[in-house]
Design a protein around this motif. Structure first.
Motif, PDB file in Angstrom:
ATOM      1  N   ALA A  83      -5.192   3.723   1.847  1.00  0.00           N
ATOM      2  CA  ALA A  83      -5.604   3.883   3.244  1.00  0.00           C
ATOM      3  C   ALA A  83      -5.704   2.557   3.989  1.00  0.00           C
ATOM      4  O   ALA A  83      -5.932   2.533   5.202  1.00  0.00           O
ATOM      5  N   GLY A  84      -5.545   1.449   3.286  1.00  0.00           N
ATOM      6  CA  GLY A  84      -5.653   0.142   3.933  1.00  0.00           C
ATOM      7  C   GLY A  84      -7.078  -0.257   4.219  1.00  0.00           C
ATOM      8  O   GLY A  84      -7.346  -1.033   5.129  1.00  0.00           O
ATOM      9  N   GLU A  85      -8.016   0.243   3.446  1.00  0.00           N
ATOM     10  CA  GLU A  85      -9.426  -0.032   3.675  1.00  0.00           C
ATOM     11  C   GLU A  85      -9.993  -1.106   2.744  1.00  0.00           C
ATOM     12  O   GLU A  85     -11.196  -1.244   2.632  1.00  0.00           O
ATOM     13  N   GLN A  96       2.806   9.409  -5.730  1.00  0.00           N
ATOM     14  CA  GLN A  96       3.267  10.736  -5.334  1.00  0.00           C
ATOM     15  C   GLN A  96       4.551  11.127  -6.057  1.00  0.00           C
ATOM     16  O   GLN A  96       4.713  12.284  -6.456  1.00  0.00           O
ATOM     17  N   GLU A  97       5.472  10.180  -6.241  1.00  0.00           N
ATOM     18  CA  GLU A  97       6.716  10.461  -6.962  1.00  0.00           C
ATOM     19  C   GLU A  97       6.436  10.935  -8.389  1.00  0.00           C
ATOM     20  O   GLU A  97       7.194  11.726  -8.940  1.00  0.00           O
ATOM     21  N   ARG A  98       5.353  10.447  -8.954  1.00  0.00           N
ATOM     22  CA  ARG A  98       4.999  10.812 -10.327  1.00  0.00           C
ATOM     23  C   ARG A  98       4.053  12.007 -10.371  1.00  0.00           C
ATOM     24  O   ARG A  98       3.594  12.400 -11.439  1.00  0.00           O
ATOM     25  N   ASP A  99       3.756  12.558  -9.187  1.00  0.00           N
ATOM     26  CA  ASP A  99       2.858  13.699  -9.073  1.00  0.00           C
ATOM     27  C   ASP A  99       1.533  13.419  -9.790  1.00  0.00           C
ATOM     28  O   ASP A  99       1.021  14.233 -10.542  1.00  0.00           O
ATOM     29  N   ARG A 129       0.837  -1.209   0.000  1.00  0.00           N
ATOM     30  CA  ARG A 129       0.000   0.000   0.000  1.00  0.00           C
ATOM     31  C   ARG A 129       0.869   1.255   0.000  1.00  0.00           C
ATOM     32  O   ARG A 129       0.586   2.215  -0.709  1.00  0.00           O
ATOM     33  N   GLN A 130       1.924   1.231   0.793  1.00  0.00           N
ATOM     34  CA  GLN A 130       2.835   2.373   0.851  1.00  0.00           C
ATOM     35  C   GLN A 130       3.564   2.563  -0.478  1.00  0.00           C
ATOM     36  O   GLN A 130       3.775   3.688  -0.917  1.00  0.00           O
ATOM     37  N   ARG A 131       3.919   1.463  -1.120  1.00  0.00           N
ATOM     38  CA  ARG A 131       4.595   1.576  -2.421  1.00  0.00           C
ATOM     39  C   ARG A 131       3.679   2.216  -3.460  1.00  0.00           C
ATOM     40  O   ARG A 131       4.112   3.063  -4.246  1.00  0.00           O
ATOM     41  N   VAL A 132       2.404   1.822  -3.471  1.00  0.00           N
ATOM     42  CA  VAL A 132       1.453   2.435  -4.406  1.00  0.00           C
ATOM     43  C   VAL A 132       1.392   3.938  -4.150  1.00  0.00           C
ATOM     44  O   VAL A 132       1.481   4.743  -5.078  1.00  0.00           O
ATOM     45  N   ARG A 133       1.262   4.322  -2.889  1.00  0.00           N
ATOM     46  CA  ARG A 133       1.198   5.746  -2.531  1.00  0.00           C
ATOM     47  C   ARG A 133       2.481   6.466  -2.957  1.00  0.00           C
ATOM     48  O   ARG A 133       2.424   7.525  -3.588  1.00  0.00           O
ATOM     49  N   ARG A 149      -4.920  -8.609 -10.816  1.00  0.00           N
ATOM     50  CA  ARG A 149      -5.158  -7.932 -12.102  1.00  0.00           C
ATOM     51  C   ARG A 149      -5.230  -6.425 -11.921  1.00  0.00           C
ATOM     52  O   ARG A 149      -4.734  -5.667 -12.754  1.00  0.00           O
ATOM     53  N   LEU A 150      -5.815  -5.987 -10.814  1.00  0.00           N
ATOM     54  CA  LEU A 150      -5.843  -4.553 -10.521  1.00  0.00           C
ATOM     55  C   LEU A 150      -4.432  -4.046 -10.231  1.00  0.00           C
ATOM     56  O   LEU A 150      -4.023  -2.991 -10.710  1.00  0.00           O
ATOM     57  N   LEU A 151      -3.671  -4.820  -9.461  1.00  0.00           N
ATOM     58  CA  LEU A 151      -2.291  -4.426  -9.169  1.00  0.00           C
ATOM     59  C   LEU A 151      -1.470  -4.339 -10.455  1.00  0.00           C
ATOM     60  O   LEU A 151      -0.643  -3.442 -10.616  1.00  0.00           O
ATOM     61  N   TYR A 152      -1.719  -5.238 -11.377  1.00  0.00           N
ATOM     62  CA  TYR A 152      -1.030  -5.223 -12.667  1.00  0.00           C
ATOM     63  C   TYR A 152      -1.362  -3.935 -13.419  1.00  0.00           C
ATOM     64  O   TYR A 152      -0.479  -3.265 -13.957  1.00  0.00           O
ATOM     65  N   ARG A 153      -2.640  -3.563 -13.450  1.00  0.00           N
ATOM     66  CA  ARG A 153      -3.036  -2.339 -14.142  1.00  0.00           C
ATOM     67  C   ARG A 153      -2.459  -1.103 -13.451  1.00  0.00           C
ATOM     68  O   ARG A 153      -2.043  -0.142 -14.117  1.00  0.00           O
ATOM     69  N   LEU A 154      -2.403  -1.124 -12.124  1.00  0.00           N
ATOM     70  CA  LEU A 154      -1.789  -0.014 -11.393  1.00  0.00           C
ATOM     71  C   LEU A 154      -0.309   0.096 -11.734  1.00  0.00           C
ATOM     72  O   LEU A 154       0.204   1.198 -11.960  1.00  0.00           O
TER      73      LEU A 154
END
Length: 92
Positions: free
Chosen positions: A43-45, A18-21, A10-14, A52-57
């Protein structure tokens, strides 16, 4: 794959977003999902994360799937990290 540190994921996604603005809305649009899903992931919710969603992200963020799931080390990733079929259907 034995286990995935979901809190770190979750932190890596955030961090990647953010790194890519990149806004929640832009990432959601690029990944073909809803803004609220991105907000809930960070948010961990969410109760589970679909690979598949993680792949698209990952694609929307311009990184390999293994970078989102495992970070820079990529330890525990399948031989071809972009082969979605090699990953479990859900990352808990």
């Amino acid at each position: 794959m034995d286990t995935v540190d979901v809190a770190a994921l979750r932190q890596r996604v955030r961090s990647l977003r953010q790194e890519r603005d990149t806004s929640y809305a832009r990432l959601a649009a690029d990944a073909g999902t809803y803004k609220t899903i991105i907000v809930k992931i960070e948010a961990g919710e969410t109760k589970w994360l679909d690979v598949r969603l993680l792949y698209r992200l990952a694609r929307a963020l311009g990184v390999p799937l293994a970078a989102v799931v495992f970070g820079d080390a990529h330890e525990g990733a399948p031989a071809d990290p972009d082969d979605v079929e090699a990953w479990p259907a859900r990352v808990r």
